[in-house]
Motif scaffolding. Structure first.
Motif, short mmCIF file in Angstrom:
data_model
loop_
_atom_site.label_atom_id
_atom_site.label_comp_id
_atom_site.label_asym_id
_atom_site.label_seq_id
_atom_site.Cartn_x
_atom_site.Cartn_y
_atom_site.Cartn_z
N ASN A 52 0.83 -1.21 0.00
CA ASN A 52 0.00 0.00 0.00
C ASN A 52 0.86 1.26 0.00
OD1 ASN A 52 -2.27 -1.63 0.08
ND2 ASN A 52 -2.48 -1.51 2.30
N VAL A 53 1.94 1.23 0.79
CA VAL A 53 2.85 2.38 0.85
C VAL A 53 3.52 2.60 -0.50
CG1 VAL A 53 5.04 3.18 1.84
CG2 VAL A 53 3.26 2.24 3.34
N GLN A 54 3.94 1.49 -1.15
CA GLN A 54 4.58 1.59 -2.47
C GLN A 54 3.62 2.17 -3.50
OE1 GLN A 54 7.89 0.39 -2.74
NE2 GLN A 54 7.96 1.41 -4.71
N GLU A 55 2.36 1.71 -3.45
CA GLU A 55 1.36 2.19 -4.39
C GLU A 55 1.08 3.69 -4.17
OE1 GLU A 55 -3.40 1.49 -5.44
OE2 GLU A 55 -2.33 0.09 -4.15
N ALA A 56 0.96 4.08 -2.91
CA ALA A 56 0.69 5.48 -2.60
C ALA A 56 1.83 6.38 -3.06
CB ALA A 56 0.46 5.64 -1.09
N TYR A 57 3.07 5.94 -2.85
CA TYR A 57 4.22 6.75 -3.25
C TYR A 57 4.30 6.86 -4.77
CZ TYR A 57 9.02 8.28 -3.89
OH TYR A 57 10.13 8.97 -4.29
N ASP A 58 3.98 5.78 -5.47
CA ASP A 58 4.02 5.79 -6.93
C ASP A 58 3.09 6.86 -7.50
OD1 ASP A 58 4.71 4.60 -9.58
OD2 ASP A 58 2.57 4.14 -9.60
N ILE A 59 1.95 7.07 -6.86
CA ILE A 59 0.99 8.07 -7.33
C ILE A 59 1.38 9.47 -6.87
CG2 ILE A 59 -1.44 8.79 -7.28
CD1 ILE A 59 -0.89 6.22 -8.86
N LEU A 60 1.65 9.64 -5.59
CA LEU A 60 1.87 10.98 -5.04
C LEU A 60 3.23 11.56 -5.39
CD1 LEU A 60 0.24 10.65 -1.50
CD2 LEU A 60 -0.80 11.32 -3.67
N SER A 61 4.18 10.72 -5.81
CA SER A 61 5.51 11.25 -6.17
C SER A 61 5.54 11.74 -7.61
CB SER A 61 6.57 10.16 -5.98
OG SER A 61 6.33 9.06 -6.84
N ASP A 62 4.53 11.41 -8.40
CA ASP A 62 4.47 11.85 -9.79
C ASP A 62 3.48 13.01 -9.90
OD1 ASP A 62 3.33 11.93 -12.59
OD2 ASP A 62 4.89 10.42 -12.88
N PRO A 63 3.93 14.19 -10.31
CA PRO A 63 3.04 15.36 -10.34
C PRO A 63 1.77 15.15 -11.16
CG PRO A 63 5.32 16.02 -10.66
CD PRO A 63 5.30 14.53 -10.73
N LYS A 64 1.87 14.50 -12.33
CA LYS A 64 0.69 14.29 -13.16
C LYS A 64 -0.29 13.32 -12.53
CE LYS A 64 2.99 15.32 -17.57
NZ LYS A 64 3.36 14.79 -18.91
N LYS A 65 0.25 12.23 -11.99
CA LYS A 65 -0.62 11.25 -11.33
C LYS A 65 -1.27 11.86 -10.09
CE LYS A 65 2.07 7.18 -12.77
NZ LYS A 65 2.84 6.00 -12.29
N ARG A 66 -0.50 12.64 -9.35
CA ARG A 66 -1.04 13.26 -8.13
C ARG A 66 -2.14 14.26 -8.47
NH1 ARG A 66 2.54 16.10 -3.28
NH2 ARG A 66 0.77 16.76 -2.00
N GLN A 67 -1.93 15.02 -9.56
CA GLN A 67 -2.93 16.00 -9.97
C GLN A 67 -4.25 15.32 -10.31
OE1 GLN A 67 -1.84 18.28 -13.40
NE2 GLN A 67 -3.62 19.61 -13.31
N MET A 68 -4.18 14.19 -11.04
CA MET A 68 -5.41 13.47 -11.38
C MET A 68 -6.06 12.87 -10.14
SD MET A 68 -5.96 10.35 -14.07
CE MET A 68 -7.58 9.61 -14.26
N TYR A 69 -5.22 12.34 -9.23
CA TYR A 69 -5.76 11.75 -8.00
C TYR A 69 -6.45 12.81 -7.15
CZ TYR A 69 -5.95 9.51 -3.44
OH TYR A 69 -6.39 9.01 -2.24
N ASP A 70 -5.83 13.99 -7.04
CA ASP A 70 -6.44 15.08 -6.27
C ASP A 70 -7.75 15.55 -6.89
OD1 ASP A 70 -4.38 15.01 -4.47
OD2 ASP A 70 -3.25 16.67 -5.36
N GLN A 71 -7.82 15.51 -8.23
CA GLN A 71 -9.01 16.02 -8.91
C GLN A 71 -10.16 15.02 -8.92
OE1 GLN A 71 -8.17 17.52 -12.81
NE2 GLN A 71 -10.28 18.15 -13.22
N TYR A 72 -9.82 13.74 -9.15
CA TYR A 72 -10.89 12.74 -9.32
C TYR A 72 -10.95 11.69 -8.21
CZ TYR A 72 -10.78 14.73 -13.99
OH TYR A 72 -10.81 15.58 -15.04
#
Length: 394
Positions: A52-72
Motif C-alpha cells: 500500500n505504501v509503495q502504491e501510494a508513493y508511486d501516485i503521489l511522487s508523480d506530479p501528473k498522477k497526483r494532480q489526477m488523483y487530487d481532482q478525481y
C-alpha cells in the motif's frame, strides 16, 4: 456492480494533502524501512502495508498522477480506475448501474469515420462536451503514453555485525528495466507489427468508473489489436528487463535498517525520461554478546563475588580488542560502567560512541566442604537481610 474500495494515499503515507514532494519522499522512506518484507519475514500484515505504501508513493511522487488523483480521487493509466477514492466519482453510494454491454468505442469510431492505425476522435461542436469528458481521463495522448520517470527499486542486503561496524563492499545482482537497445527507448522501429500487449489483441479494454463499467477502444492500438512499427524486442514499451551486477559500498557504522541510495540504478524511464534510483536497506546480523544501541556498544560481563566485594581490575572485550575495567569495592549486581569512546564510529559526526559494561555477579558453586565452611562463616559475619527494605514497603 459494487465499487472496489481504495486506500486514501495521503492517509497511507501519513501526510497532509498539501504536503510537498520532499515530505512525501521522507514519509515513504520511513514507512518502507519499517514495513519492508525482508525486515519483517513471515508478517503478512507488514507485507500488505508495504504494498500500500509503495502504491501510494508511486501516485503521489508523480506530479501528473497526483494532480489526477487530487481532482478525481483515483488514478489509472487509461483514465478510469477501479473505484473512486476519497472525493472521487466512486466515493459515494450510487445506483447499481452496469454499462457492461454498451461499447462506447462505436460512438467514437462512427464519429471519426473509418481508418485503422490512427486515433479516433469525437467531432467538435455539439458533441464536444462528451468528448471533453473522456479527454480529461484519457489525456488525449493519441494512444501513446507520456514519458515517465523510472521507478525506484528497493533491495535488502544482509551483512554481519563486523561488516556494519567497519564498512564493506559487496556486489549484488538486481533485475531492472533498461532502455531497449533495438529502438533506443522509442518503442518503435521502421516496419512490422506485433500484438498489442495492453488489450492482448482484442482491441478493447474494460474500465470501471464507480459503479459503471465501460468497454472502450484500446487507447494504445486504437482498436486494431496490433501495434504498427512497434519494436519487436520490447513490445513498444521502450524498455526490457535485464539483470545487472551492481557494486555497493556500505560505509562504516551502518545500522540495521540503514538506507543507501544509488542514483540512476532504478528502472529506466519511458520515452527517454530519466531512470529511478536504487535503495539498499541493510539488515545487520546480531552478535553473540555485543549489543549495539545507537552508537554505543552494550555488553554483560560476569564477575565473581570476591571481585565485586573487594574490587578488582578485570579484562573486558571491546570491538577494538581487550581493555581493563576497574571494578570498585562493593559493586552490586547489574551495575553499569562506561568505557569512553569504545563504541561505534559515526561517519557523519566523526565521533565514537561509548561501551556500556553491565556487571553480572556469579555466586561460587560449593563443591567441597571447605568452600561450604567459608560461605557459612561469611553468612555469620554478615547476618543482615538484603530483603529487609522490600518487606518494609510491602
Amino acid at each position: 456492480m459494487p465499487a472496489t474500495p481504495k486506500h486514501d494515499y495521503y492517509e497511507t503515507l501519513g501526510v497532509a494533502r498539501k504536503a510537498t514532494a520532499d515530505d512525501v519522499r521522507k514519509a515513504y522512506r520511513k514507512l518502507a524501512r519499517k514495513y519492508h518484507p525482508d525486515l519483517n519475514p513471515g508478517d503478512k500484515s507488514s507485507e500488505e502495508r508495504f504494498k500500500n505504501v509503495q502504491e501510494a508513493y508511486d501516485i503521489l511522487s508523480d506530479p501528473k498522477k497526483r494532480q489526477m488523483y487530487d481532482q478525481y480521487g483515483f488514478y489509472s493509466e487509461n483514465g478510469f480506475a477501479g473505484a473512486g477514492g476519497p472525493g472521487g466519482p466512486g466515493g459515494g453510494s450510487g445506483p447499481g448501474m452496469d454499462f457492461g454491454g454498451f461499447d462506447f468505442s462505436d460512438y467514437f469510431q462512427n464519429a471519426a469515420g473509418s481508418g485503422a492505425g490512427r486515433r479516433a476522435e469525437a467531432p467538435t461542436g455539439a458533441g464536444g462536451g462528451f468528448r471533453d469528458i473522456f479527454s480529461q481521463f484519457f489525456g488525449g495522448h493519441g494512444g501513446q503514453a507520456p514519458a515517465e520517470k523510472g521507478g525506484d527499486l528497493e533491495y535488502v542486503m544482509d551483512i554481519d555485525f563486523w561488516q556494519a561496524l567497519k564498512g564493506t563492499q559487496a556486489r549484488i545482482d538486481i533485475t531492472r528495466y533498461e532502455v531497449c537497445e533495438t529502438c533506443h527507448g522509442s518503442g518503435s522501429t521502421g516496419a512490422g507489427e506485433i500484438t498489442c500487449p495492453q488489450c492482448k489483441g482484442t482491441g478493447n479494454v474494460s474500465q470501471m468508473a464507480g459503479a459503471m463499467k465501460f468497454n472502450l477502444t484500446c487507447p494504445r492500438c486504437n482498436g486494431t489489436g496490433k501495434l504498427r512499427n512497434a519494436c519487436p524486442t520490447c513490445g513498444g514499451d521502450g524498455r526490457v528487463t535485464r539483470t545487472e551486477t551492481v557494486e555497493i559500498r556500505i560505509p562504516p557504522g551502518a545500522r540495521n535498517g540503514s538506507r543507501l541510495r544509488v542514483p540512476g540504478k532504478g528502472n529506466a524511464g519511458t520515452m527517454g525520461a530519466p531512470p529511478g534510483d536504487l535503495y539498499i536497506t541493510t539488515k545487520v546480523e546480531e552478535h553473540p554478546f555485543f549489543h549495539r544501541e545507537s552508537d554505543n556498544i552494550e555488553i554483560k560481563v560476569p564477575v565473581t563475588v570476591w571481585e565485586a566485594a573487594l574490587g578488582a581490575k578485570i579484562e573486558v572485550p571491546t570491538i577494538d580488542g581487550r581493555t581493563l575495567l576497574k571494578i570498585p569495592q562493593g559493586t552490586k549486581n547489574g551495575q553499569r560502567f562506561r568505557l569512553r569512546e569504545k563504541g561505534v564510529l559515526n561517519s557523519r559526526t566523526n565521533q565514537r560512541g561509548d561501551q556500556i559494561v553491565e556487571v553480572a555477579i556469579e555466586a561460587p558453586e560449593p563443591r567441597d566442604e571447605r568452600t561450604r565452611e567459608l560461605l557459612k562463616e561469611m553468612s555469620k559475619l554478615h547476618p543482615e537481610d538484603p530483603r529487609a527494605e522490600i518487606w518494609s514497603k510491602v
